[in-house]
Design a protein around this motif. Sequence first.
Motif, PDB file in Angstrom:
ATOM      1  N   SER A   1      37.343  28.424  71.772  1.00  0.00           N
ATOM      2  CA  SER A   1      36.580  29.111  72.796  1.00  0.00           C
ATOM      3  C   SER A   1      35.137  29.163  72.314  1.00  0.00           C
ATOM      4  CB  SER A   1      37.130  30.526  73.001  1.00  0.00           C
ATOM      5  OG  SER A   1      36.350  31.213  73.936  1.00  0.00           O
ATOM      6  N   LEU A   2      34.288  28.370  72.944  1.00  0.00           N
ATOM      7  CA  LEU A   2      32.886  28.308  72.544  1.00  0.00           C
ATOM      8  C   LEU A   2      32.081  29.286  73.387  1.00  0.00           C
ATOM      9  CD1 LEU A   2      32.516  24.434  72.261  1.00  0.00           C
ATOM     10  CD2 LEU A   2      32.994  26.074  70.442  1.00  0.00           C
ATOM     11  N   GLY A   3      31.363  30.181  72.723  1.00  0.00           N
ATOM     12  CA  GLY A   3      30.600  31.198  73.419  1.00  0.00           C
ATOM     13  C   GLY A   3      29.255  30.732  73.936  1.00  0.00           C
ATOM     14  N   LYS A   4      28.807  29.549  73.519  1.00  0.00           N
ATOM     15  CA  LYS A   4      27.512  29.040  73.972  1.00  0.00           C
ATOM     16  C   LYS A   4      27.534  27.522  73.946  1.00  0.00           C
ATOM     17  CE  LYS A   4      25.910  30.350  69.453  1.00  0.00           C
ATOM     18  NZ  LYS A   4      24.959  31.097  68.708  1.00  0.00           N
ATOM     19  N   VAL A   5      26.550  26.933  74.603  1.00  0.00           N
ATOM     20  CA  VAL A   5      26.441  25.483  74.660  1.00  0.00           C
ATOM     21  C   VAL A   5      25.879  24.983  73.334  1.00  0.00           C
ATOM     22  CG1 VAL A   5      25.318  23.560  75.822  1.00  0.00           C
ATOM     23  CG2 VAL A   5      26.096  25.520  77.145  1.00  0.00           C
ATOM     24  N   MET A   6      26.505  23.961  72.779  1.00  0.00           N
ATOM     25  CA  MET A   6      26.027  23.378  71.531  1.00  0.00           C
ATOM     26  C   MET A   6      26.445  21.923  71.453  1.00  0.00           C
ATOM     27  SD  MET A   6      28.653  25.219  68.855  1.00  0.00           S
ATOM     28  CE  MET A   6      28.314  26.837  69.503  1.00  0.00           C
ATOM     29  N   ASN A   7      25.788  21.181  70.605  1.00  0.00           N
ATOM     30  CA  ASN A   7      26.167  19.795  70.344  1.00  0.00           C
ATOM     31  C   ASN A   7      27.199  19.785  69.225  1.00  0.00           C
ATOM     32  OD1 ASN A   7      24.321  18.695  72.204  1.00  0.00           O
ATOM     33  ND2 ASN A   7      22.676  18.848  70.708  1.00  0.00           N
ATOM     34  N   LEU A   8      28.141  18.856  69.315  1.00  0.00           N
ATOM     35  CA  LEU A   8      29.201  18.749  68.321  1.00  0.00           C
ATOM     36  C   LEU A   8      29.239  17.343  67.739  1.00  0.00           C
ATOM     37  CD1 LEU A   8      32.137  20.475  70.248  1.00  0.00           C
ATOM     38  CD2 LEU A   8      30.673  21.507  68.521  1.00  0.00           C
ATOM     39  N   CYS A   9      29.409  17.252  66.429  1.00  0.00           N
ATOM     40  CA  CYS A   9      29.713  15.994  65.748  1.00  0.00           C
ATOM     41  C   CYS A   9      31.096  16.193  65.142  1.00  0.00           C
ATOM     42  CB  CYS A   9      28.705  15.714  64.632  1.00  0.00           C
ATOM     43  SG  CYS A   9      27.041  15.324  65.206  1.00  0.00           S
ATOM     44  N   THR A  10      31.934  15.158  65.156  1.00  0.00           N
ATOM     45  CA  THR A  10      33.309  15.323  64.672  1.00  0.00           C
ATOM     46  C   THR A  10      33.694  14.269  63.651  1.00  0.00           C
ATOM     47  OG1 THR A  10      34.272  13.964  66.413  1.00  0.00           O
ATOM     48  CG2 THR A  10      34.073  16.308  66.866  1.00  0.00           C
ATOM     49  N   VAL A  11      34.577  14.680  62.747  1.00  0.00           N
ATOM     50  CA  VAL A  11      35.192  13.791  61.767  1.00  0.00           C
ATOM     51  C   VAL A  11      36.669  14.146  61.750  1.00  0.00           C
ATOM     52  CG1 VAL A  11      35.327  13.145  59.330  1.00  0.00           C
ATOM     53  CG2 VAL A  11      33.112  13.723  60.333  1.00  0.00           C
ATOM     54  N   THR A  12      37.545  13.146  61.815  1.00  0.00           N
ATOM     55  CA  THR A  12      38.986  13.373  61.758  1.00  0.00           C
ATOM     56  C   THR A  12      39.540  12.657  60.538  1.00  0.00           C
ATOM     57  OG1 THR A  12      39.059  13.336  64.172  1.00  0.00           O
ATOM     58  CG2 THR A  12      41.148  13.161  63.048  1.00  0.00           C
ATOM     59  N   ASN A  13      40.541  13.272  59.888  1.00  0.00           N
ATOM     60  CA  ASN A  13      41.156  12.574  58.771  1.00  0.00           C
ATOM     61  C   ASN A  13      42.564  12.115  59.132  1.00  0.00           C
ATOM     62  OD1 ASN A  13      42.711  14.890  58.524  1.00  0.00           O
ATOM     63  ND2 ASN A  13      42.415  15.090  56.346  1.00  0.00           N
ATOM     64  N   GLU A  14      43.231  11.486  58.190  1.00  0.00           N
ATOM     65  CA  GLU A  14      44.525  10.871  58.437  1.00  0.00           C
ATOM     66  C   GLU A  14      45.628  11.861  58.817  1.00  0.00           C
ATOM     67  OE1 GLU A  14      43.053  10.478  55.137  1.00  0.00           O
ATOM     68  OE2 GLU A  14      41.775   9.002  56.120  1.00  0.00           O
ATOM     69  N   ASP A  15      45.591  13.066  58.298  1.00  0.00           N
ATOM     70  CA  ASP A  15      46.653  14.030  58.607  1.00  0.00           C
ATOM     71  C   ASP A  15      46.353  14.859  59.851  1.00  0.00           C
ATOM     72  OD1 ASP A  15      44.816  15.888  57.688  1.00  0.00           O
ATOM     73  OD2 ASP A  15      46.073  16.673  56.086  1.00  0.00           O
ATOM     74  N   GLY A  16      45.323  14.472  60.610  1.00  0.00           N
ATOM     75  CA  GLY A  16      45.055  15.116  61.886  1.00  0.00           C
ATOM     76  C   GLY A  16      44.088  16.278  61.844  1.00  0.00           C
ATOM     77  N   ARG A  17      43.584  16.651  60.663  1.00  0.00           N
ATOM     78  CA  ARG A  17      42.591  17.731  60.629  1.00  0.00           C
ATOM     79  C   ARG A  17      41.309  17.240  61.280  1.00  0.00           C
ATOM     80  NH1 ARG A  17      41.449  20.223  54.963  1.00  0.00           N
ATOM     81  NH2 ARG A  17      41.385  18.031  54.431  1.00  0.00           N
TER      82      ARG A  17
END
Length: 78
Positions: free
Chosen positions: A55-71
Amino acid sequence: MASVENIDEMKSYLTPREENEMTASYQNTTSIACPVCEESFDYLVVCKRPETSLSLGKVMNLCTVTNEDGRLFLFTHE
């Protein structure tokens, strides 16, 4: 892009903020660069489960990294 091992090490330089069974958040109080875009990020949110609701309370930019076990690692930019 940074490896997950580097991200786990990076957490030791961040300030822990909130943690529950689904997520943990850390504030970037030392202006560390985002491993995705290389700009300073505000928060790192670690999703501990493959299915997580946020639940994001404000607008923001996101960068993502995923690893092999799904985190999923979300780097927020306000």
